[in-house]
Design a protein around this motif. Structure first.
Motif, PDB file in Angstrom:
ATOM      1  N   GLU A  88       0.838  -1.209   0.000  1.00 43.01           N
ATOM      2  CA  GLU A  88       0.000   0.000   0.000  1.00 43.01           C
ATOM      3  C   GLU A  88       0.867   1.250   0.000  1.00 43.01           C
ATOM      4  O   GLU A  88       0.608   2.207  -0.737  1.00 43.01           O
ATOM      5  CB  GLU A  88      -0.925   0.015   1.219  1.00 43.01           C
ATOM      6  CG  GLU A  88      -2.132  -0.905   1.111  1.00 43.01           C
ATOM      7  CD  GLU A  88      -3.228  -0.333   0.207  1.00 43.01           C
ATOM      8  OE1 GLU A  88      -2.982   0.694  -0.451  1.00 43.01           O
ATOM      9  OE2 GLU A  88      -4.308  -0.943   0.151  1.00 43.01           O
ATOM     10  N   GLU A  89       1.909   1.248   0.843  1.00 46.77           N
ATOM     11  CA  GLU A  89       2.807   2.403   0.902  1.00 46.77           C
ATOM     12  C   GLU A  89       3.508   2.613  -0.435  1.00 46.77           C
ATOM     13  O   GLU A  89       3.641   3.747  -0.912  1.00 46.77           O
ATOM     14  CB  GLU A  89       3.843   2.197   2.018  1.00 46.77           C
ATOM     15  CG  GLU A  89       3.264   2.244   3.410  1.00 46.77           C
ATOM     16  CD  GLU A  89       4.318   1.999   4.477  1.00 46.77           C
ATOM     17  OE1 GLU A  89       5.510   1.875   4.126  1.00 46.77           O
ATOM     18  OE2 GLU A  89       3.957   1.917   5.669  1.00 46.77           O
ATOM     19  N   ALA A  90       3.956   1.518  -1.046  1.00 50.60           N
ATOM     20  CA  ALA A  90       4.635   1.621  -2.346  1.00 50.60           C
ATOM     21  C   ALA A  90       3.686   2.124  -3.431  1.00 50.60           C
ATOM     22  O   ALA A  90       4.066   2.939  -4.281  1.00 50.60           O
ATOM     23  CB  ALA A  90       5.219   0.267  -2.730  1.00 50.60           C
ATOM     24  N   LEU A  91       2.450   1.644  -3.404  1.00 47.69           N
ATOM     25  CA  LEU A  91       1.468   2.070  -4.397  1.00 47.69           C
ATOM     26  C   LEU A  91       1.165   3.563  -4.264  1.00 47.69           C
ATOM     27  O   LEU A  91       1.035   4.269  -5.266  1.00 47.69           O
ATOM     28  CB  LEU A  91       0.180   1.250  -4.252  1.00 47.69           C
ATOM     29  CG  LEU A  91       0.286  -0.220  -4.666  1.00 47.69           C
ATOM     30  CD1 LEU A  91      -0.951  -0.989  -4.219  1.00 47.69           C
ATOM     31  CD2 LEU A  91       0.478  -0.359  -6.168  1.00 47.69           C
ATOM     32  N   ASP A  92       1.059   4.039  -3.043  1.00 56.35           N
ATOM     33  CA  ASP A  92       0.839   5.476  -2.826  1.00 56.35           C
ATOM     34  C   ASP A  92       2.027   6.280  -3.345  1.00 56.35           C
ATOM     35  O   ASP A  92       1.848   7.360  -3.947  1.00 56.35           O
ATOM     36  CB  ASP A  92       0.632   5.764  -1.339  1.00 56.35           C
ATOM     37  CG  ASP A  92      -0.714   5.275  -0.826  1.00 56.35           C
ATOM     38  OD1 ASP A  92      -1.609   5.023  -1.665  1.00 56.35           O
ATOM     39  OD2 ASP A  92      -0.869   5.131   0.402  1.00 56.35           O
ATOM     40  N   SER A  93       3.224   5.756  -3.123  1.00 56.43           N
ATOM     41  CA  SER A  93       4.425   6.450  -3.590  1.00 56.43           C
ATOM     42  C   SER A  93       4.463   6.515  -5.114  1.00 56.43           C
ATOM     43  O   SER A  93       4.815   7.552  -5.693  1.00 56.43           O
ATOM     44  CB  SER A  93       5.672   5.740  -3.054  1.00 56.43           C
ATOM     45  OG  SER A  93       6.836   6.410  -3.445  1.00 56.43           O
TER      46      SER A  93
ATOM     47  N   LYS B  70       1.877   6.435  -7.100  1.00 56.59           N
ATOM     48  CA  LYS B  70       0.826   7.368  -7.502  1.00 56.59           C
ATOM     49  C   LYS B  70       1.316   8.810  -7.386  1.00 56.59           C
ATOM     50  O   LYS B  70       1.128   9.629  -8.301  1.00 56.59           O
ATOM     51  CB  LYS B  70      -0.407   7.160  -6.624  1.00 56.59           C
ATOM     52  CG  LYS B  70      -1.560   8.110  -6.938  1.00 56.59           C
ATOM     53  CD  LYS B  70      -2.731   7.874  -5.979  1.00 56.59           C
ATOM     54  CE  LYS B  70      -3.840   8.884  -6.226  1.00 56.59           C
ATOM     55  NZ  LYS B  70      -4.974   8.685  -5.272  1.00 56.59           N
ATOM     56  N   ASN B  71       1.967   9.135  -6.244  1.00 57.89           N
ATOM     57  CA  ASN B  71       2.476  10.491  -6.034  1.00 57.89           C
ATOM     58  C   ASN B  71       3.554  10.841  -7.049  1.00 57.89           C
ATOM     59  O   ASN B  71       3.670  12.003  -7.473  1.00 57.89           O
ATOM     60  CB  ASN B  71       3.032  10.628  -4.615  1.00 57.89           C
ATOM     61  CG  ASN B  71       1.952  10.525  -3.556  1.00 57.89           C
ATOM     62  OD1 ASN B  71       0.782  10.817  -3.827  1.00 57.89           O
ATOM     63  ND2 ASN B  71       2.321  10.105  -2.348  1.00 57.89           N
ATOM     64  N   LEU B  72       4.329   9.843  -7.443  1.00 59.73           N
ATOM     65  CA  LEU B  72       5.371  10.052  -8.447  1.00 59.73           C
ATOM     66  C   LEU B  72       4.740  10.496  -9.767  1.00 59.73           C
ATOM     67  O   LEU B  72       5.207  11.450 -10.406  1.00 59.73           O
ATOM     68  CB  LEU B  72       6.148   8.748  -8.634  1.00 59.73           C
ATOM     69  CG  LEU B  72       7.575   8.821  -9.187  1.00 59.73           C
ATOM     70  CD1 LEU B  72       8.475   9.613  -8.260  1.00 59.73           C
ATOM     71  CD2 LEU B  72       8.130   7.403  -9.362  1.00 59.73           C
ATOM     72  N   ARG B  73       3.673   9.823 -10.151  1.00 56.78           N
ATOM     73  CA  ARG B  73       3.008  10.159 -11.424  1.00 56.78           C
ATOM     74  C   ARG B  73       2.276  11.494 -11.337  1.00 56.78           C
ATOM     75  O   ARG B  73       2.252  12.249 -12.318  1.00 56.78           O
ATOM     76  CB  ARG B  73       2.049   9.031 -11.813  1.00 56.78           C
ATOM     77  CG  ARG B  73       2.767   7.756 -12.257  1.00 56.78           C
ATOM     78  CD  ARG B  73       1.814   6.758 -12.883  1.00 56.78           C
ATOM     79  NE  ARG B  73       0.980   6.108 -11.888  1.00 56.78           N
ATOM     80  CZ  ARG B  73       1.233   4.932 -11.345  1.00 56.78           C
ATOM     81  NH1 ARG B  73       2.331   4.271 -11.673  1.00 56.78           N
ATOM     82  NH2 ARG B  73       0.413   4.405 -10.468  1.00 56.78           N
ATOM     83  N   VAL B  74       1.696  11.780 -10.161  1.00 55.37           N
ATOM     84  CA  VAL B  74       1.015  13.061  -9.985  1.00 55.37           C
ATOM     85  C   VAL B  74       1.987  14.216 -10.181  1.00 55.37           C
ATOM     86  O   VAL B  74       1.633  15.265 -10.727  1.00 55.37           O
ATOM     87  CB  VAL B  74       0.356  13.136  -8.587  1.00 55.37           C
ATOM     88  CG1 VAL B  74      -0.100  14.557  -8.268  1.00 55.37           C
ATOM     89  CG2 VAL B  74      -0.834  12.178  -8.511  1.00 55.37           C
ATOM     90  N   SER B  75       3.250  13.995  -9.775  1.00 57.50           N
ATOM     91  CA  SER B  75       4.263  15.048  -9.919  1.00 57.50           C
ATOM     92  C   SER B  75       4.808  15.133 -11.344  1.00 57.50           C
ATOM     93  O   SER B  75       5.717  15.922 -11.608  1.00 57.50           O
ATOM     94  CB  SER B  75       5.406  14.811  -8.933  1.00 57.50           C
ATOM     95  OG  SER B  75       6.103  13.618  -9.253  1.00 57.50           O
ATOM     96  N   GLY B  76       4.276  14.300 -12.245  1.00 62.62           N
ATOM     97  CA  GLY B  76       4.666  14.382 -13.648  1.00 62.62           C
ATOM     98  C   GLY B  76       5.728  13.407 -14.085  1.00 62.62           C
ATOM     99  O   GLY B  76       6.156  13.426 -15.255  1.00 62.62           O
ATOM    100  N   GLU B  77       6.172  12.524 -13.194  1.00 68.26           N
ATOM    101  CA  GLU B  77       7.209  11.558 -13.541  1.00 68.26           C
ATOM    102  C   GLU B  77       6.622  10.382 -14.332  1.00 68.26           C
ATOM    103  O   GLU B  77       5.486   9.972 -14.112  1.00 68.26           O
ATOM    104  CB  GLU B  77       7.911  11.038 -12.291  1.00 68.26           C
ATOM    105  CG  GLU B  77       8.598  12.111 -11.454  1.00 68.26           C
ATOM    106  CD  GLU B  77       9.779  12.747 -12.167  1.00 68.26           C
ATOM    107  OE1 GLU B  77      10.287  12.152 -13.145  1.00 68.26           O
ATOM    108  OE2 GLU B  77      10.204  13.842 -11.748  1.00 68.26           O
ATOM    109  N   THR B  78       7.430   9.839 -15.231  1.00 67.58           N
ATOM    110  CA  THR B  78       6.972   8.720 -16.063  1.00 67.58           C
ATOM    111  C   THR B  78       7.781   7.445 -15.826  1.00 67.58           C
ATOM    112  O   THR B  78       7.572   6.445 -16.504  1.00 67.58           O
ATOM    113  CB  THR B  78       7.069   9.095 -17.554  1.00 67.58           C
ATOM    114  OG1 THR B  78       8.439   9.401 -17.863  1.00 67.58           O
ATOM    115  CG2 THR B  78       6.181  10.281 -17.879  1.00 67.58           C
TER     116      THR B  78
END
Length: 957
Positions: free
Chosen positions: A227-232, A234-242
């Motif tokens: 769960e923690e990894a999945l949230d991380s 998600k946050n990575l993609r929200v910040s524009g990372e691919t």
């Protein structure tokens, strides 16, 4: 002893604020906050002369935690007695069989109705240590479960201890002797009650994370870490990372994690890349179980199958990376790409795929990103480490099977200890094989059938060892790189079916092989790297319904790389030698139910390896530096090195080089040297202040960066913040920063004072004030200050000195507020400025003259026998000064001890001491024809020495 115990019991049961000196205090142990029953239990067991244990329940895991200590006791001829029971038929027949293997314990079985006792008594010459409470002899009760246990110390004529013994032996006399006939009869009864036994066992060892037998009719959900990894992610993609990289220990569910993220991302097409088809088949099934959909949505792309229109494509790197195959697909053919074993992705075949496709998201997964050999995989994923879960964290989260590691002593063949140069003849010598079998039998495995992996040093050793073991009734098979994939697969199946007991291999099972039922890993080769060690250990860490724990038996020869064993087991990759030594001593502090146990000789071989290891070689430092640089994508700061737990302790660099900039120039990261004044100031702070042993100098400099500081206001402020501070300390700080504390040689080396003082006002020196106008220099200073703050947390800043931390003589002069560095004239001890520091080298080297090979020694954890300097007695001035200062209470005595010369110039601080006046006497030491007068006396430590430190210092060389 009696008075100390009375004081201890007064503190424990009447008044915790009493200031009376006490030892062996009563203690309530609850298995919380990093404290557990196992550690003090082992401490008491290892030094006892006899023991009795009365417990209702024993498990194989609980017994395993004591096996090394019991083995060492057997070498000393120490024996013990255990009473246990068949209460509720909890104890398995196997555990009784294991008990019979231990030669120095007698076991009896009581029929006492409702027997539910839990008591442990360890006897010494003048006292006994007793543990009474709720913990049975199970690994969960000793390390994990919330238990209440009271540790008490008693003299032999104490009423409670006498009553316990009388009741124990009364029960002993009426109990049955454990033997094979009794076990055979019990086995029948146990099997008749198998279902009830299973329920009881679950109650004792319940594990909410244990989900090996998942019901596929129910929804599969991510665990806490996932769960923690999945949230991380998600946050990575929200910040524009691919792109993102997941670092996750073997067995922690990387594949399912990627499937969970794919499910949440909802891509139209997915590509999963791995290096073996058998991995792809399992991954495809896991994805299908979790995501669902038609079977036609899933396909394999490999040498034998090329389904090009699958929504979820699982491809082997060998086939898919070929240009003719890549070109069948458009660059945006896949929305989501997963690279399994991403540490391989710097290889040309992987880079070809990464460079070709343009997915919406690229995920890399690896357990060992360090396996890059200088190639930068972090850059391939834009330096985005989405999440890390290493072995320690995974054990804490109970995602892996707990393990009991046994570092055992390898055999000596024809007078030579097995090492990396041993011949095949020595490796498969009949006596060595007998030795191996003895250890396999003693340390055993959990469960009824052994499913083991043996890692050896060569193909020839694997084949010959297999032949020898098979000739002795074992069922083994050697597997090497010359065996086909089909042969390997069949051997694995035979191991799982119980048709084989051991697969013996070199390194083909380091990764990419999943055998969850493995319950024993045997290491018969040197540890070449901590990464390979963890990979091989990881082969047995996956959970399995028939496995409660993994047994690891590591045969430790005279290998130069033995120091990598504690690096691998504890995850401490700082390469700080003091940390490594402590890791070996405190091995049982590993997370969760797992334990680390070393036989004494094996432990000494590791100490020797740590001492000889060139951890600060330029090649090693550069390798670790480049790893962190690859992670952060720039020249790392000292704080970057510190925070990267896979990298080195930055103090290793500062201890070897004048400053960090010098190291960067040495490895050609920067070419321009700094100005001389900058270099000197950086050197001074790096060498004298960054270790954090006294932070007040750093705090003063930080305030001075913003302007002038009043001496008395600073004193008042610092004291108010809880730091040790008096007029002498303030004077010491000023003398340090003005360079007045140092010898002429050091003053010349550092050259530029950092401060100047005008009456009571302190300001930066002109050289320092001018230097900090340079932005690069200021950043380097701030980096050093930040590291000093971090390092200072290892020291109790409320006191001048911190127990069990290491200090040089110069450190002690400074921290005890001596006006100048007189370390070069402290010949063992000196009384000055109301202090008497005493330095002792515990294990003298063999080449030390017999006349000065004193018998300084710990008599126990709170009494130290000490001899004065050669040629002096109680009437000598140096000793009169010591005694007068102590008796008039105008001077305090501080004792510093180092294990041996391998510790270098540093000694562990073991505390303030009192002198046992009655023990003082004049005597003579030395050879018969070369006697010298000395005085002898006992020191009483004001704080009884922690047993782990006591064990480390006093252990034989």
């Amino acid at each position: 002893m009696k008075e100390n115990l009375l004081n201890a019991y007064e503190r424990g049961f009447i008044d915790k604020y009493t200031n009376k000196t006490s030892h062996y205090p009563p203690e309530l142990i609850i298995n919380t906050n990093g404290r557990n029953l196992l550690s003090p239990l082992l401490d008491a067991l290892e030094i006892c002369e006899d023991f009795i244990i009365s417990v209702a329940f024993i498990t194989e895991g609980g017994l395993a935690t004591l096996k090394t200590a019991l083995y060492e006791l057997s070498l000393r001829g120490v024996k013990g007695k255990i009473i246990t029971s068949t209460y509720l038929n909890f104890n398995k027949p196997k555990v009784f069989k294991e008990l019979l293997k231990i030669p120095n314990i007698e076991i009896r079985i009581t029929d006492q109705v409702g027997f539910h006792a839990k008591g442990y008594i360890f006897e010494n010459k003048s006292y006994s240590t007793m543990f009474i409470g709720s913990s049975n002899l199970t690994d969960t009760a000793l390390k994990k479960n919330y238990e209440y246990n009271l540790k008490l110390t008693s003299l032999d004529n104490g009423e409670v201890i006498q009553y316990f013994k009388s009741q124990f032996f009364k029960l002993w006399d009426s109990s049955k002797i454990l033997d094979e006939n009794w076990i055979n009869k019990y086995e029948v009864i146990y099997l008749e009650n198998a279902n009830e036994n299973k329920i009881l066992e679950l109650l004792e060892t319940q594990n909410p994370y244990h989900n090996d037998n998942r019901d596929l009719s129910k929804e599969i959900t991510p665990n806490i870490m996932q769960e923690e990894a999945l949230d991380s992610l998600k946050n990575l993609r929200v910040s524009g990372e691919t792109k993102g990289l997941i670092i996750s220990a073997t067995g922690t569910g990387k594949t399912f994690l990627s499937a969970f993220d794919v499910k949440r991302f909802k891509p139209k097409t997915v590509l999963f890349i791995a290096h073996r088809e058998q991995i792809l088949i399992k991954t495809l099934n896991d994805y299908r179980d979790l995501i669902g959909g038609d079977h036609s949505d899933y396909g394999i792309y490999s040498g034998s199958s090329k389904k090009v229109n699958a929504k979820y494509m699982f491809a082997t790197i060998q086939t898919f990376s070929k240009n003719k195959n890549l070109e069948q697909f458009s660059k945006d053919a896949f929305d989501y790409i997963v690279i399994d074993e991403a540490h391989r992705s710097s290889a040309e075949s992987y880079k070809r795929i990464i460079d070709y496709f343009e997915p919406k998201f690229l995920l890399g997964m690896t357990a060992t990103p360090e396996r890059t050999d200088g190639n930068d995989i972090f850059a391939l994923f834009d330096f985005n480490i989405a999440y890390e879960i290493r072995l320690q964290k995974a054990l804490e989260a109970e995602m892996l099977s707990p393990f009991h590691y046994f570092g055992v002593t390898d055999y000596i063949v024809e007078g030579k200890v097995i090492n990396e140069k041993s011949t095949l003849y020595q490796l498969v010598d009949e006596d060595r094989i007998n030795h191996i079998i003895d250890k396999l039998n003693y340390y055993s495995y959990e469960g009824e059938i052994v499913r083991g992996l043996m890692f050896v040093s060569s193909r020839e050793e694997a084949i010959n060892l297999s032949i020898s073991l098979n000739g002795r009734g074992f069922k083994t098979k050697a597997l090497t790189g010359l065996d086909s994939q089909e042969e390997r697969n069949e051997a694995v199946k035979n191991l799982e079916r119980g048709q084989l007991e051991y697969l013996i291999t070199v390194d083909i099972f380091n990764e990419g092989v999943d055998i969850p039922s493995v319950n024993q890993v045997v290491m018969l080769r040197q540890t070449e790297s901590s990464i390979i060690f963890i990979q091989q250990l990881g082969r047995g860490l996956r959970k399995h319904k028939n496995k409660k724990f993994l047994t690891v038996i590591d045969f430790i020869g005279n290998y130069k790389n033995n120091y990598l064993i504690p690096v691998a087991l504890t995850g401490d990759k700082s390469f700080n030698k003091d940390s490594l030594r402590r890791d070996v001593v405190e091995g049982n502090l590993i997370t969760g139910q797992s334990t680390i146990n070393f036989e004494h000789v094996a432990k000494e071989r590791i100490y020797k390896s740590i001492s000889k290891a060139k951890v600060d070689s330029l090649a090693n430092l550069k390798k670790m530096y480049l790893y962190t640089k690859d992670k952060v994508g720039r020249i790392p700061t000292l704080m970057d090195l510190y925070h990267d737990k896979d990298s080195m302790d930055p103090m290793i660099i500062l201890n070897k080089y004048d400053n960090y900039l010098e190291f960067l120039i040495k490895i050609k990261e920067v070419t321009n040297s700094t100005e001389n004044v900058h270099n000197k100031i950086l050197m001074f702070i790096s060498k004298e202040l960054t270790d954090g042993k006294r932070l007040t100098e750093i705090l003063l400099l930080e305030e001075l960066l913003d302007g002038q500081v009043n001496k008395f206001e600073f004193q008042k402020k610092i004291r108010g913040q809880g730091y040790f501070m008096n007029d002498s300390t303030m004077n010491s700080i000023i003398r340090m920063l003005c360079l007045e504390f140092f010898t002429k040689q050091k003053k010349k080396k550092y050259q530029f004072p950092l401060i100047r003082i005008d009456s009571d006002e302190i300001s930066l020196s002109e050289e320092f004030k001018e230097s900090i106008k340079n932005e690069d220099f200021r950043n380097q200073i701030n980096d050093l200050f930040s590291l000093a703050h971090i390092n200072s947390k290892s020291y109790n800043q409320k006191n001048q000195l911190t127990l069990y931390e290491k200090y040089s003589r110069a450190d002690v002069c400074r921290l005890l507020n001596w006006e100048t560095d007189e370390s070069s004239t402290i010949y063992g001890y000196k009384t000055k400025y109301n202090t008497s520091p005493i330095f002792v080298n515990y294990h003298k080297t063999e080449d030390v003259d017999e006349s000065v090979r004193y018998e300084d020694m710990f008599l126990d954890t709170h009494v130290f026998q000490w001899y004065t300097r050669k040629g002096t007695d109680l009437n000598s001035k140096i000793n009169k000064d010591l005694l007068e200062g102590y008796q008039t209470k105008t001077s305090t005595i501080h004792l510093f001890v180092k294990r041996d010369d391998d510790e270098g110039a540093y000694h562990y601080y073991v505390g303030e001491v009192d002198i046992d006046i009655e023990s003082m006497e004049n005597t003579m030491i030395g050879a018969k024809d070369n006697k010298h007068k000395v005085a002898k006396m006992n020191f009483i430590l004001k704080n009884a020495m922690e047993y782990n430190m006591f064990r480390f210092i006093t252990g034989s060389k």
